[in-house]
Design a protein around this motif. Structure first.
Motif, PDB file in Angstrom:
ATOM      1  N   LEU A 190     -37.181  53.059  15.656  1.00 29.86           N
ATOM      2  CA  LEU A 190     -38.684  52.860  15.521  1.00 29.86           C
ATOM      3  C   LEU A 190     -39.426  54.329  16.207  1.00 29.86           C
ATOM      4  N   ALA A 191     -38.911  54.490  17.298  1.00 33.13           N
ATOM      5  CA  ALA A 191     -39.447  55.783  18.018  1.00 33.13           C
ATOM      6  C   ALA A 191     -39.327  57.018  16.953  1.00 33.13           C
ATOM      7  N   SER A 192     -38.091  57.008  16.498  1.00 35.11           N
ATOM      8  CA  SER A 192     -37.549  58.250  15.372  1.00 35.11           C
ATOM      9  C   SER A 192     -38.657  58.393  14.306  1.00 35.11           C
ATOM     10  N   ARG A 193     -39.166  57.151  13.789  1.00 35.06           N
ATOM     11  CA  ARG A 193     -39.982  57.183  12.647  1.00 35.06           C
ATOM     12  C   ARG A 193     -41.443  57.535  13.069  1.00 35.06           C
ATOM     13  N   LEU A 194     -41.792  57.128  14.454  1.00 31.46           N
ATOM     14  CA  LEU A 194     -43.156  57.341  14.683  1.00 31.46           C
ATOM     15  C   LEU A 194     -43.359  58.620  15.461  1.00 31.46           C
ATOM     16  N   ILE A 195     -42.215  59.412  15.660  1.00 30.67           N
ATOM     17  CA  ILE A 195     -42.559  60.527  16.384  1.00 30.67           C
ATOM     18  C   ILE A 195     -43.407  61.604  15.621  1.00 30.67           C
ATOM     19  N   GLU A 196     -43.612  61.580  14.315  1.00 31.00           N
ATOM     20  CA  GLU A 196     -44.430  62.437  13.732  1.00 31.00           C
ATOM     21  C   GLU A 196     -45.849  61.834  13.218  1.00 31.00           C
TER      22      GLU A 196
ATOM     23  N   GLY B 129     -24.053  43.512  23.972  1.00 32.76           N
ATOM     24  CA  GLY B 129     -24.594  43.101  22.526  1.00 32.76           C
ATOM     25  C   GLY B 129     -26.013  43.037  22.255  1.00 32.76           C
ATOM     26  N   HIS B 130     -26.693  42.289  23.192  1.00 32.32           N
ATOM     27  CA  HIS B 130     -28.140  42.176  23.200  1.00 32.32           C
ATOM     28  C   HIS B 130     -28.945  43.415  23.589  1.00 32.32           C
ATOM     29  N   SER B 131     -28.707  44.140  24.715  1.00 33.61           N
ATOM     30  CA  SER B 131     -29.275  45.488  25.035  1.00 33.61           C
ATOM     31  C   SER B 131     -29.041  46.404  23.970  1.00 33.61           C
ATOM     32  N   LEU B 132     -27.843  46.626  23.731  1.00 32.17           N
ATOM     33  CA  LEU B 132     -27.654  47.714  22.695  1.00 32.17           C
ATOM     34  C   LEU B 132     -28.442  47.673  21.077  1.00 32.17           C
ATOM     35  N   THR B 133     -28.418  46.333  20.933  1.00 29.65           N
ATOM     36  CA  THR B 133     -29.200  46.162  19.749  1.00 29.65           C
ATOM     37  C   THR B 133     -30.724  46.303  19.644  1.00 29.65           C
ATOM     38  N   ALA B 134     -31.285  45.848  21.075  1.00 34.01           N
ATOM     39  CA  ALA B 134     -32.653  46.084  21.318  1.00 34.01           C
ATOM     40  C   ALA B 134     -32.881  47.689  21.536  1.00 34.01           C
ATOM     41  N   ILE B 135     -32.239  48.649  22.060  1.00 32.96           N
ATOM     42  CA  ILE B 135     -32.165  49.787  22.109  1.00 32.96           C
ATOM     43  C   ILE B 135     -31.984  50.718  20.768  1.00 32.96           C
ATOM     44  N   SER B 136     -31.060  50.250  20.121  1.00 31.68           N
ATOM     45  CA  SER B 136     -30.895  50.709  18.760  1.00 31.68           C
ATOM     46  C   SER B 136     -32.249  50.481  17.801  1.00 31.68           C
TER      47      SER B 136
ATOM     48  N   ALA C  95     -44.085  55.619  23.991  1.00 25.55           N
ATOM     49  CA  ALA C  95     -43.963  54.404  24.770  1.00 25.55           C
ATOM     50  C   ALA C  95     -42.662  53.611  24.366  1.00 25.55           C
ATOM     51  N   GLU C  96     -42.304  53.719  23.149  1.00 25.57           N
ATOM     52  CA  GLU C  96     -41.013  53.095  22.519  1.00 25.57           C
ATOM     53  C   GLU C  96     -39.759  53.784  23.480  1.00 25.57           C
ATOM     54  N   LEU C  97     -39.872  55.072  23.623  1.00 27.97           N
ATOM     55  CA  LEU C  97     -38.755  55.667  24.216  1.00 27.97           C
ATOM     56  C   LEU C  97     -38.562  55.312  25.664  1.00 27.97           C
TER      57      LEU C  97
END
Length: 351
Positions: free
Chosen positions: A197-203, A185-192, A211-213
């Motif tokens: 965030l990485a998908s929004r920052l990639i461009e 629950g904790h880890s998957l929430t943080a990963i999600s 770094a986020e990935l």
């Protein structure tokens, strides 16, 4: 798990009563018969006693390779041989047959079989009219009642133990499920969150997205490691449980227990081995030391158990040998010695 004492010493329950074969032996020696018959009677009694003790040995080990019916039939046949030699006094072995029947068969069949043996013996005794054996009318029912009580308590005690073990398994499964849920629950929430965030920052900011990935990968590896530790039982609750069990065992034995409140200092990779070491060390203190006080200290990879006893806790039994092998397999050592100030004992495990 230590062997059940009944499996090792239960045969004494049968052997202890063999002394009462003195009465049929005396009858065989006193009866006026040919020497050949006398020797046959003594041989029959010896065979009866041997089969009775062997039968109880097998019963207490839960081994019945030749069957309870066959053993009981042979005992009854031997009794018949004795009856040909000493007559009604052969009923002196009836208590052995009744008690053997109680312990030879499964519950509650044992009560029926032993009850039939009891009724038959009392009927024969009543028909014979032998006044010198009147006490069997009291003795045989008492033996039947006592052995049935012991057998009943053992039967329901075994059922209780099986139920307790099943409940312990269910409880452990629930604990693992809760731990897995908490970790995922904790880890998957943080990963999600970080992946989004990485998908929004990639461009917008490629370096920041990379770094986020990278953090996502790190979190995934940590989550996998946590799951493995949970499933293999290496989480802190295991050694914490052993600390509680050790405290209860020492207090129950009248030994003052000085134990850590928790196992936070212990490295997670060492907890399972140190938990086993703690269990074995405290068991030795309780059984062999004669101590009044026991002190347990824990470190990242160490366990030290000291006591102020005078008994021998360093005998290399199966427990200590098994502990040495387990610790050695983990790259550690087990040291047994004298406690601080030259008093008592000390067991030290270093990983």
């Amino acid at each position: 798990m230590p062997p059940n004492p009944w499996s090792r010493f239960g045969w004494l329950m049968g052997a202890g009563w063999i002394v009462f074969l003195y009465f049929p032996i005396r009858s065989v020696l006193e009866v006026e018969v040919a020497d050949g018959w006398r020797l046959l009677g003594l041989a029959a009694i010896a065979a009866f006693g041997a089969l009775y003790v062997l039968g109880f040995t097998r019963i207490m080990r839960d081994e019945r390779p030749y069957g309870g019916w066959l053993s009981l039939a042979v005992l009854i046949a031997i009794t018949g041989v004795l009856a040909l030699i000493i007559g009604i006094e052969a009923l002196a072995v009836a208590p052995f047959i009744v008690s053997f029947a109680v312990f030879s068969f499964r519950w509650p069949v044992c009560g029926l079989v032993a009850g039939i043996a009891l009724v038959v013996a009392l009927t024969i005794l009543g028909i014979s009219g032998h006044e010198g054996l009147w006490f069997f009318f009291v003795l045989l029912p008492l033996i039947y009642g006592f052995t049935m009580l012991v057998r009943g308590l053992g039967h329901y005690g075994d059922r209780h133990d099986r139920f307790a073990r099943e409940m312990a398994v269910v409880s452990e499964r629930e604990r693992v499920a809760r731990d897995v849920h908490d970790v995922l629950g904790h880890s998957l929430t943080a990963i999600s969150v970080k992946a989004e965030l990485a998908s929004r920052l990639i461009e917008v900011d490629g370096a920041r997205a990379a770094a986020e990935l990278t953090e996502v990968q790190t979190l995934a590896r940590e989550a996998l490691a946590e799951i493995r530790l949970t499933v293999s039982g290496l989480r802190a609750t295991r050694i914490d449980d052993e600390l509680e069990v050790a405290r209860d065992s020492l207090v129950a034995a009248g030994i003052e227990a000085d134990l850590p409140a928790d196992s936070d200092e212990v490295d997670v990779s060492n907890r399972i081995v140190l938990a086993w070491a703690l269990r074995e060390a405290v068991t030795n203190v309780v059984r062999h030391s004669g101590a009044r006080r026991c002190v347990v200290t824990l470190g990242p990879g160490t366990l030290v158990v000291t006591d102020d006893g005078v008994g021998d806790t360093g005998v290399e039994g199966n427990g200590l040998r098994g502990l040495r092998e387990r610790v050695s397999a983990s790259g550690g050592t087990v040291t047994l010695g004298t406690g601080p100030g030259g008093r008592g004992h000390e067991l030290r495990v270093e990983l």
